[in-house]
Design an enzyme around this catalytic site. Structure first.
Site, PDB file in Angstrom:
ATOM      1  CB  CYS A 190     -19.266  -6.124  -6.792  1.00 57.90           C
ATOM      2  SG  CYS A 190     -18.462  -7.094  -8.075  1.00 57.90           S
ATOM      3  CB  CYS A 228     -19.618  -0.636  -9.020  1.00 59.53           C
ATOM      4  SG  CYS A 228     -19.043  -0.878 -10.705  1.00 59.53           S
ATOM      5  CG  ASP A 285      -2.089   0.964   1.026  1.00 60.97           C
ATOM      6  OD1 ASP A 285      -2.388   1.292  -0.113  1.00 60.97           O
ATOM      7  OD2 ASP A 285      -2.667   1.385   2.040  1.00 60.97           O
ATOM      8  CB  CYS A 319     -13.315   8.050  -3.793  1.00 61.24           C
ATOM      9  SG  CYS A 319     -13.508   6.484  -2.941  1.00 61.24           S
ATOM     10  CB  CYS A 343     -17.080   4.349   0.772  1.00 58.25           C
ATOM     11  SG  CYS A 343     -18.451   3.958  -0.339  1.00 58.25           S
TER      12      CYS A 343
HETATM   13  C1  B12 Z   1      -4.462   6.042  -3.911  1.00 51.78           C
HETATM   14  C2  B12 Z   1      -5.300   4.881  -3.456  1.00 51.78           C
HETATM   15  C3  B12 Z   1      -6.636   5.114  -3.161  1.00 51.78           C
HETATM   16  C4  B12 Z   1      -7.325   6.460  -3.435  1.00 51.78           C
HETATM   17  C5  B12 Z   1      -7.598   6.566  -4.957  1.00 51.78           C
HETATM   18  C6  B12 Z   1      -8.314   5.329  -5.539  1.00 51.78           C
HETATM   19  C7  B12 Z   1      -7.831   4.878  -6.905  1.00 51.78           C
HETATM   20  N1  B12 Z   1      -8.685   4.129  -7.566  1.00 51.78           N
HETATM   21  O1  B12 Z   1      -6.721   5.149  -7.340  1.00 51.78           O
HETATM   22  C8  B12 Z   1      -8.586   6.348  -2.536  1.00 51.78           C
HETATM   23  C9  B12 Z   1      -8.292   6.981  -1.187  1.00 51.78           C
HETATM   24  C10 B12 Z   1      -9.838   7.001  -3.095  1.00 51.78           C
HETATM   25  C11 B12 Z   1      -8.703   4.841  -2.389  1.00 51.78           C
HETATM   26  C12 B12 Z   1      -9.883   4.199  -2.081  1.00 51.78           C
HETATM   27  C13 B12 Z   1      -9.996   2.829  -1.915  1.00 51.78           C
HETATM   28  N2  B12 Z   1      -8.979   1.942  -1.826  1.00 51.78           N
HETATM   29 CO1  B12 Z   1      -7.137   2.381  -2.268  1.00 51.78          CO
HETATM   30  N3  B12 Z   1      -5.362   2.593  -2.801  1.00 51.78           N
HETATM   31  C14 B12 Z   1      -4.720   3.593  -3.318  1.00 51.78           C
HETATM   32  C15 B12 Z   1      -3.270   3.186  -3.651  1.00 51.78           C
HETATM   33  C16 B12 Z   1      -2.361   3.723  -2.553  1.00 51.78           C
HETATM   34  C17 B12 Z   1      -2.783   3.628  -5.029  1.00 51.78           C
HETATM   35  C18 B12 Z   1      -3.766   3.345  -6.168  1.00 51.78           C
HETATM   36  C19 B12 Z   1      -3.283   3.938  -7.473  1.00 51.78           C
HETATM   37  O2  B12 Z   1      -2.171   3.658  -7.899  1.00 51.78           O
HETATM   38  N4  B12 Z   1      -4.118   4.782  -8.093  1.00 51.78           N
HETATM   39  C20 B12 Z   1      -3.825   5.378  -9.367  1.00 51.78           C
HETATM   40  C21 B12 Z   1      -4.757   4.771 -10.414  1.00 51.78           C
HETATM   41  C22 B12 Z   1      -4.383   5.338 -11.788  1.00 51.78           C
HETATM   42  O3  B12 Z   1      -4.491   3.399 -10.386  1.00 51.78           O
HETATM   43  P1  B12 Z   1      -5.596   2.228 -10.153  1.00 51.78           P
HETATM   44  O4  B12 Z   1      -6.928   2.771  -9.883  1.00 51.78           O
HETATM   45  O5  B12 Z   1      -5.010   1.262  -9.175  1.00 51.78           O
HETATM   46  O6  B12 Z   1      -5.631   1.595 -11.606  1.00 51.78           O
HETATM   47  C23 B12 Z   1      -4.481   0.930 -12.108  1.00 51.78           C
HETATM   48  C24 B12 Z   1      -4.782  -0.487 -12.537  1.00 51.78           C
HETATM   49  O7  B12 Z   1      -5.934  -0.966 -11.943  1.00 51.78           O
HETATM   50  C25 B12 Z   1      -4.813  -0.425 -14.029  1.00 51.78           C
HETATM   51  N5  B12 Z   1      -6.064  -0.426 -14.728  1.00 51.78           N
HETATM   52  C26 B12 Z   1      -7.013   0.484 -14.710  1.00 51.78           C
HETATM   53  N6  B12 Z   1      -7.885   0.218 -15.656  1.00 51.78           N
HETATM   54  C27 B12 Z   1      -7.494  -0.882 -16.290  1.00 51.78           C
HETATM   55  C28 B12 Z   1      -8.045  -1.563 -17.349  1.00 51.78           C
HETATM   56  C29 B12 Z   1      -7.438  -2.721 -17.811  1.00 51.78           C
HETATM   57  C30 B12 Z   1      -8.025  -3.422 -18.942  1.00 51.78           C
HETATM   58  C31 B12 Z   1      -6.255  -3.180 -17.171  1.00 51.78           C
HETATM   59  C32 B12 Z   1      -5.592  -4.420 -17.613  1.00 51.78           C
HETATM   60  C33 B12 Z   1      -5.706  -2.468 -16.113  1.00 51.78           C
HETATM   61  C34 B12 Z   1      -6.344  -1.313 -15.693  1.00 51.78           C
HETATM   62  O8  B12 Z   1      -4.245   0.800 -14.448  1.00 51.78           O
HETATM   63  C35 B12 Z   1      -4.055   1.683 -13.378  1.00 51.78           C
HETATM   64  C36 B12 Z   1      -2.585   2.028 -13.396  1.00 51.78           C
HETATM   65  O9  B12 Z   1      -1.830   0.868 -13.174  1.00 51.78           O
HETATM   66  C37 B12 Z   1      -3.380   1.616  -3.617  1.00 51.78           C
HETATM   67  C38 B12 Z   1      -2.132   0.876  -3.115  1.00 51.78           C
HETATM   68  C39 B12 Z   1      -1.070   0.793  -4.204  1.00 51.78           C
HETATM   69  N7  B12 Z   1       0.145   1.149  -3.858  1.00 51.78           N
HETATM   70  O10 B12 Z   1      -1.366   0.401  -5.320  1.00 51.78           O
HETATM   71  C40 B12 Z   1      -4.600   1.371  -2.695  1.00 51.78           C
HETATM   72  C41 B12 Z   1      -5.528   0.218  -3.048  1.00 51.78           C
HETATM   73  C42 B12 Z   1      -5.804   0.298  -4.527  1.00 51.78           C
HETATM   74  N8  B12 Z   1      -6.742   0.550  -2.330  1.00 51.78           N
HETATM   75  C43 B12 Z   1      -7.390  -0.475  -1.898  1.00 51.78           C
HETATM   76  C44 B12 Z   1      -8.654  -0.417  -1.246  1.00 51.78           C
HETATM   77  C45 B12 Z   1      -9.099  -1.639  -0.496  1.00 51.78           C
HETATM   78  C46 B12 Z   1      -9.438   0.754  -1.338  1.00 51.78           C
HETATM   79  C47 B12 Z   1     -10.896   0.907  -0.897  1.00 51.78           C
HETATM   80  C48 B12 Z   1     -11.785  -0.298  -1.178  1.00 51.78           C
HETATM   81  C49 B12 Z   1     -10.914   1.282   0.604  1.00 51.78           C
HETATM   82  C50 B12 Z   1     -12.280   1.588   1.184  1.00 51.78           C
HETATM   83  N9  B12 Z   1     -13.125   0.612   1.376  1.00 51.78           N
HETATM   84  O11 B12 Z   1     -12.574   2.716   1.498  1.00 51.78           O
HETATM   85  C51 B12 Z   1     -11.322   2.138  -1.757  1.00 51.78           C
HETATM   86  C52 B12 Z   1     -11.859   1.717  -3.119  1.00 51.78           C
HETATM   87  C53 B12 Z   1     -12.089   2.859  -4.068  1.00 51.78           C
HETATM   88  C54 B12 Z   1     -12.086   2.389  -5.526  1.00 51.78           C
HETATM   89  N10 B12 Z   1     -13.238   2.078  -6.066  1.00 51.78           N
HETATM   90  O12 B12 Z   1     -10.998   2.310  -6.153  1.00 51.78           O
HETATM   91  C55 B12 Z   1      -6.679  -1.778  -2.209  1.00 51.78           C
HETATM   92  C56 B12 Z   1      -7.396  -2.458  -3.386  1.00 51.78           C
HETATM   93  C57 B12 Z   1      -7.545  -3.967  -3.251  1.00 51.78           C
HETATM   94  C58 B12 Z   1      -8.258  -4.514  -4.462  1.00 51.78           C
HETATM   95  N11 B12 Z   1      -8.879  -5.692  -4.299  1.00 51.78           N
HETATM   96  O13 B12 Z   1      -8.274  -3.955  -5.550  1.00 51.78           O
HETATM   97  C59 B12 Z   1      -5.213  -1.237  -2.540  1.00 51.78           C
HETATM   98  C60 B12 Z   1      -4.456  -2.048  -3.584  1.00 51.78           C
HETATM   99  C61 B12 Z   1      -4.447  -1.228  -1.192  1.00 51.78           C
HETATM  100  C62 B12 Z   1      -3.920  -2.607  -0.794  1.00 51.78           C
HETATM  101  N12 B12 Z   1      -2.618  -2.748  -0.661  1.00 51.78           N
HETATM  102  O14 B12 Z   1      -4.646  -3.556  -0.634  1.00 51.78           O
HETATM  103  N13 B12 Z   1      -7.515   4.221  -2.611  1.00 51.78           N
HETATM  104  S1  SF4 Z   2     -19.297  -6.937 -11.797  1.00 51.52           S
HETATM  105 FE1  SF4 Z   2     -18.775  -5.657 -10.000  1.00 51.52          FE
HETATM  106  S2  SF4 Z   2     -17.111  -4.316 -10.697  1.00 51.52           S
HETATM  107 FE2  SF4 Z   2     -18.052  -5.200 -12.513  1.00 51.52          FE
HETATM  108  S3  SF4 Z   2     -19.564  -3.673 -13.121  1.00 51.52           S
HETATM  109 FE3  SF4 Z   2     -20.646  -5.136 -11.799  1.00 51.52          FE
HETATM  110  S4  SF4 Z   2     -20.522  -4.246  -9.749  1.00 51.52           S
HETATM  111 FE4  SF4 Z   2     -19.006  -3.196 -11.022  1.00 51.52          FE
HETATM  112  S1  SF4 Z   3     -15.605   3.509  -2.477  1.00 51.98           S
HETATM  113 FE1  SF4 Z   3     -17.660   4.452  -2.420  1.00 51.98          FE
HETATM  114  S2  SF4 Z   3     -17.372   6.573  -3.104  1.00 51.98           S
HETATM  115 FE2  SF4 Z   3     -15.515   5.429  -3.655  1.00 51.98          FE
HETATM  116  S3  SF4 Z   3     -15.843   4.741  -5.752  1.00 51.98           S
HETATM  117 FE3  SF4 Z   3     -16.596   3.075  -4.446  1.00 51.98          FE
HETATM  118  S4  SF4 Z   3     -18.779   3.516  -4.117  1.00 51.98           S
HETATM  119 FE4  SF4 Z   3     -17.840   5.372  -4.930  1.00 51.98          FE
END
Ligand code: B12
Ligand code: SF4
Ligand code: SF4
Length: 322
Positions: free
Chosen positions: A260, A205, A144, A225, A253
């Site tokens: 899902c 979602c 993380d 978010c 959240c």
């Molecule tokens: C910053 C961060 C947040 C921020 C921003 C969220 C975000 N989506 O980026 C905030 C605070 C909002 C957040 C919230 C949450 N987070 Co968070 N967060 C992070 C963190 C530190 C970085 C994520 C990141 O790099 N974001 C930048 C964007 C650009 O990257 P991304 O969304 O991950 O998408 C990448 C890939 O998924 C991929 N991708 C995207 N689209 C596609 C499409 C295809 C086809 C493919 C192949 C790939 C791909 O490309 C992106 C770049 O690599 C990671 C830990 C880490 N070091 O990775 C945890 C992490 C992602 N979080 C996690 C969790 C659990 C959450 C929450 C569920 C917590 C909660 N219940 O409140 C929520 C979920 C929100 C959501 N729907 O995403 C877990 C996810 C576990 C999982 N099963 O996915 C992580 C991995 C932490 C961990 N070590 O477990 N988070």
């Molecule tokens: S399967 Fe889960 S992640 Fe995919 S669109 Fe439905 S609710 Fe969202």
């Molecule tokens: S964690 Fe809650 S606010 Fe964030 S993207 Fe998912 S449903 Fe939306």
């Protein structure tokens, strides 16, 4: 003669990497990790473009740390010199008990002991085991808080697909998993990247996200978010435009995961440290309001809630009540 030597060399190398891979996966399972996948360490060019787009639109909000170390985030060799393999581990956190109906909502990942503490010590043990049983390799474990694109590595290691809600979804078990990575200069056998996507035509979602933070193409606007507002935003006030939208979420959240369909397969975790803190399940709004800073520090000293600090929790409470 030379051909036989080359063949034997490659055959031996194959046997060694197969054996080391098996040992790593077996030990990860012994430590309680639910899934382990391995990908070749390489620069993430496609993910770099997604991250760049995300940052350019300001979707990191005030999370400045997401804009830092861009080069490290997209290239594992910059974190571990000579990196050859990225080992990705999933740890289930789906709880065995739910909160009372009248409780202010707290995300399930935060019911028990802080996962950073729990997973960091498991990663240390995994690395120690590798060094003692396989050899003097170089490696670093992350969970993380380091510049690693954890979801991207999990998908590349064959552990699941990135859903429309941005989460990594495992077909057998859903998305209530933490992701951890161990980057190492050890050569291992690589899993195939996860090629499928089982979201299909579902949009649950997107339809249920209370703040419309889920955009097309699996892009999550972090700055919209609830998890961001309630945990990462350090301002004294949450923007007024969000008033009335938090649906009683006080810390994090889970809405986009709760709705899902793939989370119908979630099973309670086996990690004793994730046993829910009783106050998280049972505290009423009134209990939270009356809680002093002193008792917050005692009850939540090993909980993820400490990230928001006492003032943050009070701010969030006030926000969801007005
Ligand atoms: C910053 C961060 C947040 C921020 C921003 C969220 C975000 N989506 O980026 C905030 C605070 C909002 C957040 C919230 C949450 N987070 Co968070 N967060 C992070 C963190 C530190 C970085 C994520 C990141 O790099 N974001 C930048 C964007 C650009 O990257 P991304 O969304 O991950 O998408 C990448 C890939 O998924 C991929 N991708 C995207 N689209 C596609 C499409 C295809 C086809 C493919 C192949 C790939 C791909 O490309 C992106 C770049 O690599 C990671 C830990 C880490 N070091 O990775 C945890 C992490 C992602 N979080 C996690 C969790 C659990 C959450 C929450 C569920 C917590 C909660 N219940 O409140 C929520 C979920 C929100 C959501 N729907 O995403 C877990 C996810 C576990 C999982 N099963 O996915 C992580 C991995 C932490 C961990 N070590 O477990 N988070
Ligand atoms: S399967 Fe889960 S992640 Fe995919 S669109 Fe439905 S609710 Fe969202
Ligand atoms: S964690 Fe809650 S606010 Fe964030 S993207 Fe998912 S449903 Fe939306």
């Amino acid at each position: 003669m030379r051909m036989a030597f080359v063949f034997l060399y490659h055959y031996n190398f194959y046997l060694n990497t197969a054996n080391h891979t098996q040992q790593v996966k077996a030990f990860a399972a012994q430590l309680g990790f639910d899934f382990c996948g391995i990908a070749k360490a390489q620069q993430l060019d496609e993910d770099a473009r997604r991250l760049e787009h995300w940052l350019s639109k300001g979707m990191n909000g005030t999370m400045q740390y997401m804009a830092n170390h861009f080069d490290l985030r997209i290239d594992p060799a910059k974190l571990v010199p000579g990196a050859k393999s990225v080992i990705t581990l999933l740890l289930n956190y789906f709880p065995s008990a739910q909160q009372n109906d009248d409780a202010v909502k707290i995300s399930k990942y935060a019911y028990g002991t802080d996962y950073h503490e729990v997973i960091r010590s498991k990663l240390k043990l995994l690395l120690r085991h590798i060094k003692e049983n396989i050899g003097e390799i170089n490696g670093r474990g992350f969970v993380d808080s380091a510049p690693v694109l954890e979801r991207a590595w999990a998908q590349k290691s064959g552990l699941g697909w990135v859903g429309k809600n941005g989460n990594l979804i495992n077909k057998q078990s859903g998305s209530f998993f933490f992701i951890a990575t161990l980057i190492t200069d050890m050569e291992l056998q690589y899993d195939d990247a996860y090629a499928k996507d089982y979201c299909g035509t579902c949009t649950k979602c997107i339809d249920h996200c209370p703040t419309d933070a889920i955009l097309p193409d699996k892009v999550i606007d972090g700055s919209k978010c609830i998890s961001y507002f309630t945990i990462e935003l350090k301002d004294a006030l949450i923007p007024g435009a969000m008033q009335g939208k938090f649906d009683n979420w006080m810390f994090g959240c889970d809405t986009c995961q709760d709705v899902c369909p793939w989370n119908r397969f979630s099973k309670p975790n086996n990690e004793i440290s994730f046993t829910p803190i009783p106050q998280i399940l049972n505290f009423s709004k009134n209990d939270w309001e009356e809680m002093t800073e002193e008792s917050f520090k005692i009850i939540f000293q090993h909980s993820p809630l400490k990230r928001s600090k006492f003032e943050g929790i009070k701010r969030n409470l006030k926000f969801i009540q007005t």
